[in-house]
Scaffold this active site. Structure first.
Site, PDB file in Angstrom:
ATOM      1  N   LYS A  11       0.835  -1.213   0.000  1.00 58.29           N
ATOM      2  CA  LYS A  11       0.000   0.000   0.000  1.00 58.29           C
ATOM      3  C   LYS A  11       0.864   1.255   0.000  1.00 58.29           C
ATOM      4  CE  LYS A  11      -3.933  -1.272   2.907  1.00 58.29           C
ATOM      5  NZ  LYS A  11      -4.583  -0.810   4.156  1.00 58.29           N
ATOM      6  N   ASP A  17      -8.099   2.025   4.700  1.00 62.45           N
ATOM      7  CA  ASP A  17      -8.566   0.694   5.077  1.00 62.45           C
ATOM      8  C   ASP A  17      -9.302   0.144   3.871  1.00 62.45           C
ATOM      9  OD1 ASP A  17      -8.433  -1.115   7.425  1.00 62.45           O
ATOM     10  OD2 ASP A  17     -10.569  -1.287   7.038  1.00 62.45           O
ATOM     11  N   ASP A  48      -4.861  -9.783  -5.667  1.00 58.58           N
ATOM     12  CA  ASP A  48      -4.699  -9.357  -7.065  1.00 58.58           C
ATOM     13  C   ASP A  48      -4.591 -10.507  -8.079  1.00 58.58           C
ATOM     14  OD1 ASP A  48      -4.976  -6.715  -6.426  1.00 58.58           O
ATOM     15  OD2 ASP A  48      -2.849  -6.218  -6.547  1.00 58.58           O
ATOM     16  N   LYS A  98      -2.783  -0.140 -12.676  1.00 61.75           N
ATOM     17  CA  LYS A  98      -3.567  -0.490 -11.472  1.00 61.75           C
ATOM     18  C   LYS A  98      -3.961   0.786 -10.720  1.00 61.75           C
ATOM     19  CE  LYS A  98      -3.838  -2.876  -7.099  1.00 61.75           C
ATOM     20  NZ  LYS A  98      -3.205  -3.565  -5.974  1.00 61.75           N
TER      21      LYS A  98
HETATM   22  P1  ITT Z   1      -2.488  -1.475   7.257  1.00 66.81           P
HETATM   23  O1  ITT Z   1      -3.670  -1.657   8.173  1.00 66.81           O
HETATM   24  O2  ITT Z   1      -1.207  -1.334   8.000  1.00 66.81           O
HETATM   25  O3  ITT Z   1      -2.697  -0.395   6.236  1.00 66.81           O
HETATM   26  P2  ITT Z   1      -3.337  -4.030   6.183  1.00 66.81           P
HETATM   27  O4  ITT Z   1      -2.801  -4.950   5.127  1.00 66.81           O
HETATM   28  O5  ITT Z   1      -3.709  -4.664   7.507  1.00 66.81           O
HETATM   29  O6  ITT Z   1      -2.294  -2.836   6.401  1.00 66.81           O
HETATM   30  P3  ITT Z   1      -6.137  -3.459   5.735  1.00 66.81           P
HETATM   31  O7  ITT Z   1      -6.515  -3.754   7.144  1.00 66.81           O
HETATM   32  O8  ITT Z   1      -6.729  -2.261   5.065  1.00 66.81           O
HETATM   33  O9  ITT Z   1      -4.560  -3.259   5.592  1.00 66.81           O
HETATM   34  O10 ITT Z   1      -6.451  -4.765   4.884  1.00 66.81           O
HETATM   35  C1  ITT Z   1      -6.431  -4.685   3.504  1.00 66.81           C
HETATM   36  C2  ITT Z   1      -6.390  -6.097   2.916  1.00 66.81           C
HETATM   37  O11 ITT Z   1      -7.310  -6.134   1.814  1.00 66.81           O
HETATM   38  C3  ITT Z   1      -5.020  -6.384   2.345  1.00 66.81           C
HETATM   39  O12 ITT Z   1      -4.184  -7.019   3.291  1.00 66.81           O
HETATM   40  C4  ITT Z   1      -5.362  -7.266   1.170  1.00 66.81           C
HETATM   41  O13 ITT Z   1      -5.585  -8.580   1.616  1.00 66.81           O
HETATM   42  C5  ITT Z   1      -6.696  -6.696   0.691  1.00 66.81           C
HETATM   43  N1  ITT Z   1      -6.476  -5.627  -0.322  1.00 66.81           N
HETATM   44  C6  ITT Z   1      -6.781  -4.310  -0.196  1.00 66.81           C
HETATM   45  N2  ITT Z   1      -6.415  -3.632  -1.293  1.00 66.81           N
HETATM   46  C7  ITT Z   1      -5.857  -4.527  -2.119  1.00 66.81           C
HETATM   47  C8  ITT Z   1      -5.265  -4.434  -3.391  1.00 66.81           C
HETATM   48  O14 ITT Z   1      -5.137  -3.280  -4.027  1.00 66.81           O
HETATM   49  N3  ITT Z   1      -4.800  -5.544  -3.946  1.00 66.81           N
HETATM   50  C9  ITT Z   1      -4.885  -6.728  -3.310  1.00 66.81           C
HETATM   51  N4  ITT Z   1      -5.424  -6.918  -2.101  1.00 66.81           N
HETATM   52  C10 ITT Z   1      -5.906  -5.825  -1.501  1.00 66.81           C
END
Ligand code: ITT
Length: 205
Positions: free
Chosen positions: A13, A69, A157, A177
């Site tokens: 991210k 999030d 993805d 993307k």
């Molecule tokens: P932070 O809270 O530290 O930002 P995290 O990975 O825990 O990191 P989230 O709680 O927002 O973040 O969870 C997002 C999840 O959703 C991420 O781990 C992926 O599994 C999925 N996800 C979100 N955006 C994505 C993307 O662009 N491509 C692939 N998977 C994605």
């Protein structure tokens, strides 16, 4: 240049958000670089959790904060894993474990019932107690493919199929993307709102 703490510990991210914000003049400081631990994600919606993360990082960094999030909502699973996307296969699950669980749950679901969408809530707070945060959402509609394809991106993805392109999100160049994704949409909307707040554009005089 405005310094803003980025309330995420997810390196993928951070890279995507950094690329999108590069021309904006905002200097992004990842919370990990300031020794700030991840906030507890106890909210029931993406917006709840993005706000928790942003306020937590702003409080510790004493800087404005941006938080993302995000998650994937699958129609055949009544919107799961949604807010639990990062923890779908368990509290400390890896991307691979989460992906495998999704594939297993959808193994018997036919082509026409594999609709899904990525959703991103992006939040900006000026300080931890900000009473009027900027909140923007982005949605990216697609389908869960039967087989993985591509090596780019992260998370779900490799199975997130983009019908307009006939490719999975993991087959897209990072710039493509970002131009289409839930995260790109939410972040660009946030930038427009932020610019409006800072310049008074849209204010009634
Ligand atoms: P932070 O809270 O530290 O930002 P995290 O990975 O825990 O990191 P989230 O709680 O927002 O973040 O969870 C997002 C999840 O959703 C991420 O781990 C992926 O599994 C999925 N996800 C979100 N955006 C994505 C993307 O662009 N491509 C692939 N998977 C994605």
């Amino acid at each position: 240049m405005q310094r803003v703490v980025l309330a995420s510990s997810n390196a993928h991210k951070l890279r995507e958000i950094g690329e999108i914000l590069a021309p904006s003049g905002i200097e992004l400081v990842p919370q990990t670089a300031l020794g700030i631990a991840a906030a507890d994600e106890t909210g029931r919606s993406l917006i709840d959790n993005a706000l928790l993360k942003a306020r937590h990082a702003a409080a510790h960094a004493r800087l404005p904060a941006i938080a993302d999030d995000s998650g994937i909502e699958v129609d055949a699973l009544d919107g799961r894993p949604g807010v639990y996307s990062a923890r779908y296969a368990g509290a400390r699950a890896s991307d691979e474990q989460n992906l495998k669980k999704l594939e297993q749950e959808l193994a018997l679901v036919p082509h026409d019932r594999r609709g899904a969408r990525y959703v991103c809530a992006m939040v900006y707070v000026r300080y931890a107690t900000d009473p009027s945060p900027i909140v923007c959402e982005g949605h990216w509609v697609g389908r869960i493919a039967h087989e993985r394809r591509g090596n780019n991106g992260f998370g779900y993805d490799p199975v997130f199929f983009v019908p307009e392109l006939g490719l999975t999100a993991a087959e897209l160049d990072p710039g493509v993307k970002n131009a289409m994704s839930h995260r790109g949409q939410a972040l660009r909307a946030l930038l427009v709102a932020l610019l409006g707040v800072q310049t008074g554009i849209g204010a009634v005089s």
